[in-house]
Design a protein around this motif. Structure first.
Motif, PDB file in Angstrom:
ATOM      1  N   ILE A 298       0.844  -1.319  -0.138  1.00  0.00           N
ATOM      2  CA  ILE A 298      -0.071   0.082   0.034  1.00  0.00           C
ATOM      3  C   ILE A 298       0.890   1.296   0.057  1.00  0.00           C
ATOM      4  N   ALA A 299       0.521   2.113  -0.947  1.00  0.00           N
ATOM      5  CA  ALA A 299       1.255   3.470  -0.820  1.00  0.00           C
ATOM      6  C   ALA A 299       0.420   4.684  -0.194  1.00  0.00           C
ATOM      7  N   VAL A 300       0.833   5.094   0.651  1.00  0.00           N
ATOM      8  CA  VAL A 300      -0.176   6.304   1.233  1.00  0.00           C
ATOM      9  C   VAL A 300       0.660   7.640   1.534  1.00  0.00           C
ATOM     10  N   SER A 301      -0.094   8.820   1.401  1.00  0.00           N
ATOM     11  CA  SER A 301       0.478   9.959   1.708  1.00  0.00           C
ATOM     12  C   SER A 301       0.645   9.662   3.240  1.00  0.00           C
ATOM     13  N   ALA A 302       1.515  10.214   3.738  1.00  0.00           N
ATOM     14  CA  ALA A 302       2.104  10.401   5.227  1.00  0.00           C
ATOM     15  C   ALA A 302       0.974  11.235   6.137  1.00  0.00           C
ATOM     16  N   TYR A 303       0.467  10.852   7.003  1.00  0.00           N
ATOM     17  CA  TYR A 303      -0.551  11.674   7.918  1.00  0.00           C
ATOM     18  C   TYR A 303      -0.066  13.083   8.096  1.00  0.00           C
ATOM     19  N   ALA A 304       1.409  13.203   8.517  1.00  0.00           N
ATOM     20  CA  ALA A 304       1.693  14.489   9.233  1.00  0.00           C
ATOM     21  C   ALA A 304       3.183  14.424   8.152  1.00  0.00           C
ATOM     22  N   PRO A 305       2.892  14.823   6.967  1.00  0.00           N
ATOM     23  CA  PRO A 305       4.159  14.945   6.027  1.00  0.00           C
ATOM     24  C   PRO A 305       4.985  16.067   6.339  1.00  0.00           C
ATOM     25  N   ARG A 306       6.355  15.821   6.296  1.00  0.00           N
ATOM     26  CA  ARG A 306       7.260  17.118   6.361  1.00  0.00           C
ATOM     27  C   ARG A 306       7.369  17.956   5.206  1.00  0.00           C
ATOM     28  N   VAL A 307       6.969  17.321   4.000  1.00  0.00           N
ATOM     29  CA  VAL A 307       7.148  18.059   2.751  1.00  0.00           C
ATOM     30  C   VAL A 307       6.026  17.770   1.800  1.00  0.00           C
ATOM     31  N   PRO A 308       5.488  18.602   0.881  1.00  0.00           N
ATOM     32  CA  PRO A 308       4.418  18.176  -0.017  1.00  0.00           C
ATOM     33  C   PRO A 308       4.752  16.884  -0.742  1.00  0.00           C
ATOM     34  N   PHE A 309       3.687  15.871  -0.725  1.00  0.00           N
ATOM     35  CA  PHE A 309       3.723  14.714  -1.377  1.00  0.00           C
ATOM     36  C   PHE A 309       4.544  13.542  -0.944  1.00  0.00           C
ATOM     37  N   GLU A 310       5.006  13.688   0.532  1.00  0.00           N
ATOM     38  CA  GLU A 310       5.520  12.695   1.043  1.00  0.00           C
ATOM     39  C   GLU A 310       4.878  11.354   0.998  1.00  0.00           C
TER      40      GLU A 310
ATOM     41  N   LEU B  21       4.298   0.741   2.216  1.00  0.00           N
ATOM     42  CA  LEU B  21       4.432  -0.429   3.122  1.00  0.00           C
ATOM     43  C   LEU B  21       3.897  -1.955   2.894  1.00  0.00           C
ATOM     44  N   PRO B  22       4.558  -2.963   3.088  1.00  0.00           N
ATOM     45  CA  PRO B  22       3.970  -4.401   2.643  1.00  0.00           C
ATOM     46  C   PRO B  22       2.670  -4.233   3.861  1.00  0.00           C
ATOM     47  N   ARG B  23       1.736  -4.890   3.182  1.00  0.00           N
ATOM     48  CA  ARG B  23       0.438  -5.246   3.781  1.00  0.00           C
ATOM     49  C   ARG B  23       0.554  -6.102   4.928  1.00  0.00           C
ATOM     50  N   HIS B  24       1.412  -7.045   4.767  1.00  0.00           N
ATOM     51  CA  HIS B  24       1.506  -8.192   5.857  1.00  0.00           C
ATOM     52  C   HIS B  24       2.871  -7.770   6.780  1.00  0.00           C
ATOM     53  N   HIS B  25       2.785  -7.971   8.185  1.00  0.00           N
ATOM     54  CA  HIS B  25       3.786  -7.619   8.813  1.00  0.00           C
ATOM     55  C   HIS B  25       5.103  -8.207   8.447  1.00  0.00           C
ATOM     56  N   GLU B  26       6.045  -7.412   8.543  1.00  0.00           N
ATOM     57  CA  GLU B  26       7.585  -8.033   8.015  1.00  0.00           C
ATOM     58  C   GLU B  26       8.530  -6.850   8.462  1.00  0.00           C
ATOM     59  N   SER B  27       9.423  -7.310   9.523  1.00  0.00           N
ATOM     60  CA  SER B  27      10.258  -6.228  10.195  1.00  0.00           C
ATOM     61  C   SER B  27      11.433  -5.637   9.058  1.00  0.00           C
ATOM     62  N   SER B  28      11.842  -6.664   8.416  1.00  0.00           N
ATOM     63  CA  SER B  28      12.999  -6.340   7.334  1.00  0.00           C
ATOM     64  C   SER B  28      12.666  -6.463   6.072  1.00  0.00           C
ATOM     65  N   PHE B  29      13.382  -5.530   5.292  1.00  0.00           N
ATOM     66  CA  PHE B  29      13.268  -5.549   3.860  1.00  0.00           C
ATOM     67  C   PHE B  29      13.390  -6.814   3.113  1.00  0.00           C
ATOM     68  N   MET B  30      12.248  -7.241   2.454  1.00  0.00           N
ATOM     69  CA  MET B  30      12.446  -8.541   1.920  1.00  0.00           C
ATOM     70  C   MET B  30      11.609  -8.885   0.694  1.00  0.00           C
ATOM     71  N   PRO B  31      11.696  -9.866  -0.242  1.00  0.00           N
ATOM     72  CA  PRO B  31      10.628  -9.918  -1.316  1.00  0.00           C
ATOM     73  C   PRO B  31       9.352 -10.455  -0.676  1.00  0.00           C
ATOM     74  N   ASP B  32       8.377 -10.387  -1.481  1.00  0.00           N
ATOM     75  CA  ASP B  32       7.123 -10.949  -1.104  1.00  0.00           C
ATOM     76  C   ASP B  32       7.102 -12.307  -1.916  1.00  0.00           C
ATOM     77  N   ASN B  33       6.842 -13.500  -1.164  1.00  0.00           N
ATOM     78  CA  ASN B  33       6.577 -14.596  -1.757  1.00  0.00           C
ATOM     79  C   ASN B  33       7.838 -14.909  -2.938  1.00  0.00           C
ATOM     80  N   ASN B  34       9.144 -14.455  -2.570  1.00  0.00           N
ATOM     81  CA  ASN B  34      10.203 -14.567  -3.268  1.00  0.00           C
ATOM     82  C   ASN B  34      10.012 -13.870  -4.765  1.00  0.00           C
ATOM     83  N   ASP B  35       9.102 -12.829  -4.437  1.00  0.00           N
ATOM     84  CA  ASP B  35       9.065 -12.022  -5.970  1.00  0.00           C
ATOM     85  C   ASP B  35       8.948 -10.423  -5.535  1.00  0.00           C
ATOM     86  N   PHE B  36       9.649  -9.660  -6.376  1.00  0.00           N
ATOM     87  CA  PHE B  36       9.783  -8.320  -6.048  1.00  0.00           C
ATOM     88  C   PHE B  36       8.581  -7.431  -7.118  1.00  0.00           C
ATOM     89  N   THR B  37       8.032  -8.248  -7.968  1.00  0.00           N
ATOM     90  CA  THR B  37       7.455  -7.582  -8.952  1.00  0.00           C
ATOM     91  C   THR B  37       6.076  -6.690  -8.239  1.00  0.00           C
TER      92      THR B  37
END
Lengths: 331, 331
Positions: free
Chosen positions: A220-232, A236-252
């Motif tokens: 999901i891509a969202v505008s930050a609720y309290a953005p520092r700059v316009p269009f921030e 986020l991945p929809r499912h909980h994941e603490s570290s950057f990684m592919p989703d089901n072995n796929d980055f598409t």
């Protein structure tokens, strides 16, 4: 009426100055616009000899030639940190220091000078994400490092000195302050609520549906609720994941999400300079229930270097709800 | 060898990339340089009618005419916050907001268009500080406010839209994040050590004597130990004081210190854009033993808007010890 908003995670207040109410066209400037000039480029195909030795590259099957690459990772020619040496922590009274040990690498995203991360194929953009992941996995083995900071500065106004599309990676023996703040706060929330604050944020954004810029089954891509700059924008991945990684072995899906946001920027803000930073858990706590990795993206449209930068207090002339509307119009 | 340094107060790490070792001349650029052009200026003598009504002004004895001022304070014509209304806090799940209540004022430091805070007389610079203090004292009476943020953006690259020298003030119902972080950390240090961390910093800087840029009987100006940007400078009162105030009812020494730093910038960096922010205790804890007010000044020389700004992790190509040397050479 202006509004004061508090970032739910790190507690930073911003003023959303809706009376200044700036529209995308107010930010467009020919001097900002990213350009591609002709001239010698060290990142172009055939100029491999001008960079330090390749750390990693993607080549097609049966392609073994030096110039047969689709993506290259090389050490930064002017590294901020050096890979050889011991950490050698020392202090003097209240002051603390450490040797500048770390890795500083450049991801050359494509051999084509005229492409951008937004305009390349989804497959190529997914390869860029694979390169990030692969380098991170490799650097994790070095016990001196606690964190890998992956980021991209695109356009001169965002601090980029080379126009050929590239990202950077810095492996660090420390955790950057912003990430540490997010971790501390996410931990507190989890202690109290037994939930991940980012998961709650995603759920609430989905319910409100006023700041969602783009979504697919995994991100999901969202505008930050309290953005520092316009269009921030945050991805986020929809499912909980603490570290950057592919989703089901796929980055598409992630490539699609990131490219969609960047393409919206290019359309409504006329190819603006921008930066993004991947926020991920440190190696020492890479799999946990409180932190949720994400990408923060911000176009570099306004001069924020003055008091805002010195005080940590921001004035933003475009509300995130308006920003979302403008972005969605061009979808 | 590069070095990683930790800010002793808020714990932010920076890389001091001494191999990039940039000298003042590396930062000079004609496009940066602050300019004074001819043209209609709303802040010049005789144009008082173009600003909102005066909040306060300094006039000589027997000078009562509208144009007989030496300093004026007026509301910002495009205020980020508004003075009328209730705070009206509200929240929605994890999100928190408040009405944009506050004051946003402009301090027109002199009627003379061609002067700067560095080049005006010490008496005039001390008057600017008196205006800050006087407005702060007045706004403190408004129970809606917790903090007055006083700052100056000088030059277009530092975010200033008007070239006639002026400062700004924003009264806030909240405490800015940077100040809150400093407070939290100073409190922890005080709990542990029963001392003020800034007092200890001053003592240690005096002993080491490698980062002192200027000092007189009441103030000390030092290069920050872990500076975010080249030539970042802090001015601190030598004696413990949590809130911004004159020393023995006199701002002369502070004016001298501030002007000395700004004049050094102008000489070695060729009239660069810069910002400063006064860091002072919030109204709710304005006299305490842990916090120490100070001014943070930073020339705007490099584009720091990319990953550094997004991660809170900075790369600085000029060590503070070198910066101090360059500054002291022109003293």
């Amino acid at each position: 009426m202006s509004e004061l908003r508090k970032d739910p995670i790190i507690g930073r207040w911003v003023i959303i100055s809706t009376e200044r109410g700036k529209r995308p066209s107010d930010f467009i400037s020919p001097s900002h616009k990213r350009k591609k000039t002709v001239g010698f480029c060290p990142f172009c195909k055939g100029h491999e000899f001008t960079t330090p030795n390749e750390i990693m590259a993607f080549r097609g099957p049966d392609k073994m030639g030096a110039s047969d690459w689709t993506l290259r990772v090389v050490p930064n020619k002017f590294p901020a940190l050096h890979i050889e040496g011991d950490l050698d922590r020392s202090g003097d009274g209240i002051f603390g220091r450490m040797n500048g040990i770390g890795a500083h690498e450049v991801i050359i995203e494509t051999p084509h000078h005229d492409l951008s991360l937004a305009s390349m194929s989804t497959k190529s953009a997914a390869d860029v994400l694979w390169a990030f992941y692969s380098r991170m996995t490799d650097l994790r083995k070095d016990k001196r490092f606690k964190y890998v900071l992956i980021f991209k500065n695109e356009g001169e106004d965002a601090g980029s000195t080379l126009e050929h599309t590239h990202s950077q990676l810095i492996a660090l023996p420390i955790v950057p302050k912003r990430v540490q703040e997010e971790l501390d706060s996410a931990k507190k929330y989890h202690n109290f609520m037994e939930k991940c604050i980012y998961c709650d944020l995603i759920e609430q954004e989905a319910n409100i549906n006023k700041r969602i810029i783009y979504q697919n089954t995994s991100y999901i891509a969202v505008s930050a609720y309290a953005p520092r700059v316009p269009f921030e924008t945050w991805i986020l991945p929809r499912h909980h994941e603490s570290s950057f990684m592919p989703d089901n072995n796929d980055f598409t899906y992630l490539a699609e999400t990131l490219q969609s946001v960047l393409r919206m920027y290019d359309k409504i803000l006329d190819v603006p300079p921008y930066s993004f930073v991947i926020h991920t858990a440190p190696f020492t706590e890479e799999d946990n229930s409180y932190y949720h990795w994400h990408i923060e993206i911000f176009p570099k449209l306004t001069r924020t270097a003055g008091f805002e930068w010195g005080s940590g207090f921001y004035i933003n002339p475009t509300s995130p709800e308006d920003a979302t509307k403008y972005m969605r119009e061009v979808l």
